[in-house]
Design an enzyme around this catalytic site. Structure first.
Site, PDB file in Angstrom:
ATOM      1  N   HIS A  15       0.839  -1.072  -0.060  1.00  0.00           N
ATOM      2  CA  HIS A  15      -0.164  -0.002  -0.019  1.00  0.00           C
ATOM      3  C   HIS A  15       0.823   1.226   0.006  1.00  0.00           C
ATOM      4  CE1 HIS A  15      -3.196  -2.731   2.165  1.00  0.00           C
ATOM      5  NE2 HIS A  15      -3.103  -3.226   0.959  1.00  0.00           N
ATOM      6  N   GLN A 204      -5.213  -6.681  -0.485  1.00  0.00           N
ATOM      7  CA  GLN A 204      -5.564  -7.117  -1.791  1.00  0.00           C
ATOM      8  C   GLN A 204      -7.108  -7.066  -2.255  1.00  0.00           C
ATOM      9  OE1 GLN A 204      -3.771 -11.457  -0.940  1.00  0.00           O
ATOM     10  NE2 GLN A 204      -2.620 -10.754  -3.010  1.00  0.00           N
ATOM     11  N   HIS A 309      -7.184   8.029  -8.757  1.00  0.00           N
ATOM     12  CA  HIS A 309      -6.382   7.844 -10.071  1.00  0.00           C
ATOM     13  C   HIS A 309      -7.248   8.706 -11.110  1.00  0.00           C
ATOM     14  CE1 HIS A 309      -4.059   4.908  -8.203  1.00  0.00           C
ATOM     15  NE2 HIS A 309      -3.015   5.000  -9.019  1.00  0.00           N
ATOM     16  N   LEU A 310      -8.257   9.776 -10.463  1.00  0.00           N
ATOM     17  CA  LEU A 310      -9.157  10.389 -11.387  1.00  0.00           C
ATOM     18  C   LEU A 310      -8.215  11.521 -12.316  1.00  0.00           C
ATOM     19  CD1 LEU A 310     -12.088  10.903  -8.937  1.00  0.00           C
ATOM     20  CD2 LEU A 310     -12.152   9.954 -11.050  1.00  0.00           C
ATOM     21  N   SER A 384     -10.034  11.144  -5.440  1.00  0.00           N
ATOM     22  CA  SER A 384      -8.603  11.201  -5.277  1.00  0.00           C
ATOM     23  C   SER A 384      -7.946  11.299  -6.553  1.00  0.00           C
ATOM     24  CB  SER A 384      -8.004  10.049  -4.787  1.00  0.00           C
ATOM     25  OG  SER A 384      -6.493  10.352  -4.575  1.00  0.00           O
ATOM     26  N   TYR A 385      -7.191  12.809  -6.661  1.00  0.00           N
ATOM     27  CA  TYR A 385      -6.714  13.201  -7.949  1.00  0.00           C
ATOM     28  C   TYR A 385      -5.331  13.244  -7.988  1.00  0.00           C
ATOM     29  CZ  TYR A 385     -11.374  14.680  -9.073  1.00  0.00           C
ATOM     30  OH  TYR A 385     -12.630  14.800  -9.713  1.00  0.00           O
TER      31      TYR A 385
END
Length: 406
Positions: A15, A204, A309-310, A384-385
């Site tokens: 992580h 996971q 991951h935007l 999240s960006y």
């Protein structure tokens, strides 16, 4: 937040956390909140604890300025211990599969679980580190099992029987572990849950679950919310179920990946995820609403979603979404309605075979947040960006969270 509770898996977790000041650490056993001063980690009885890997992780955190990680760590006395013998057995067994590898992380988690099931009276547990005579007996049993299972053959340079530390050396390391952390009984966590704000951190994705995943490309661990909910129920508490997913699909190692796109794999490298000698390649594909729907149902539903991951999706107009598979002349929009219900691995293997033949029906990705909410029937409560907390927008505050990757 007072405590991060780890409730499945072991040292194979990866992580990645990037602090606002640029520090980066790949959290494996310590909770991902450890960069925040005062936040504790509790390794529950469902966690397979690797004392040697934990010591190495602690040293990396020390180098980053976190000098009290061990002082903020508690470990349930009944947590199984992963030894160097489990790890060596894992790697030997995976190497013997040749081209049919499952994509193991090579950290011994599966062997730890299998040995504990087969030999419950011999499997070392965290509490044994407080009883040296019992610890020695159990470490010796695992050492001897490994040597019998994988005898070395120097004449052929057989990869089986790789070098492992002696029982004496293992004893020294495990006793040092016991002296560095606080090993607690089953009453500790319920007391924390009744009085403090807690986040349960899974490891996971649900599609790797031992019973619900696509067998045999799975883990020997329950990757749904089940373990966390058991721990909460024992304290008379409930949690908020937060599913975590990216704006595109990824997979590490072999196994079904219907929406994989080699062009994306080569064009969207992940700075903290690469090819590994055991796990294999890091693969990338389009958002897969069919697989995500299956994961949500296998997990028993979610209260909210965290979509990460935007920033990548915003800059990639070629990313798409798959709402259906083309399979055996049919259009499949939903996988089996009761995934993993009967713990039938033959049925899960048959599903795997079908997925390996499936082809995605890709549509343009519109607004990722709206597309995900419509596909999964749950609100996106965290967006999240970027890699740090400063890059996140959330409407979720004050909840006792159970976070898990889908």
């Amino acid at each position: 937040m007072h405590t991060v509770v780890r409730f499945n898996g072991g040292a194979q977790a990866a992580h990645n956390v990037v602090a606002s000041d640029g520090r980066h650490h790949t959290f494996a056993q310590f909770g991902s909140g450890t960069f925040v001063p005062g936040v504790r980690t509790h390794l529950s009885r469902f966690m397979m604890v690797d004392p040697l890997s934990l010591a190495a992780e602690h040293e990396h955190l020390r180098a980053l300025g976190v000098r009290d990680a061990f002082a903020r760590l508690t470990v349930n006395w009944d947590a199984p211990l992963t030894t160097p013998y489990h790890r060596a057995a894992n790697r030997a067994r995976e190497a013997a599969r040749g081209a049919a590898r499952h994509g193991s992380c090579g950290m011994g988690v599966g062997e730890t679980a299998a040995f504990a099931l087969a030999h419950p009276d011999l499997a070392p547990r965290a509490g044994d580190c407080l009883a040296p005579a019992r610890l020695r007996r159990r470490l010796t049993a695992v050492h001897d099992w490994y040597r019998a299972e994988f005898p070395a053959d120097p004449s052929t340079r057989d990869p089986r029987g790789e070098a492992v530390p002696s029982v004496d050396d293992c004893m020294t390391a495990f006793l040092a572990f016991a002296a560095s952390v606080r090993i607690v009984d089953d009453g500790y966590l319920p007391r924390v849950l009744r009085s403090e704000r807690v986040v349960f951190e899974g490891a996971q994705g649900v599609l790797l679950d031992e019973w619900h995943g696509f067998h045999p490309y799975t883990t020997w661990s329950t990757t749904t919310f089940a373990n966390a909910e058991t721990l909460l129920a024992e304290a008379g508490e409930e949690g908020y179920r937060l599913g975590v997913l990216r704006a595109y699909a990824t997979r590490h190692g072999p196994g079904p990946f219907v929406t994989e796109d080699p062009a994306l794999t080569s064009d969207l490298p992940d700075p903290h995820n690469g090819a590994g000698p055991w796990q294999g390649a890091f693969r990338v594909g389009h958002l897969d609403a069919v697989a995500l729907d299956y994961a949500v149902r296998a997990a028993g539903g979610v209260d909210g979603l965290a979509l990460t991951h935007l920033d990548v999706a915003r800059n990639r107009p070629d990313l798409g979404i798959c709402r259906a598979y083309a399979l055996d002349g049919e259009t499949v929009r939903r996988l089996p309605s009761e995934p993993g219900r009967d713990r039938d691995l033959d049925r899960q293997a048959a599903l795997t075979d079908r997925l390996l033949r499936a082809r995605p029906v890709i549509e343009p990705l519109g607004d990722p947040v709206a597309d995900v909410e419509n596909a999964l029937g749950a609100p996106v409560v965290l967006r999240s960006y970027g890699p740090t907390a400063n890059d996140q927008i959330t409407s979720l505050y004050g909840e006792r969270q159970i976070q898990h990757s889908l």
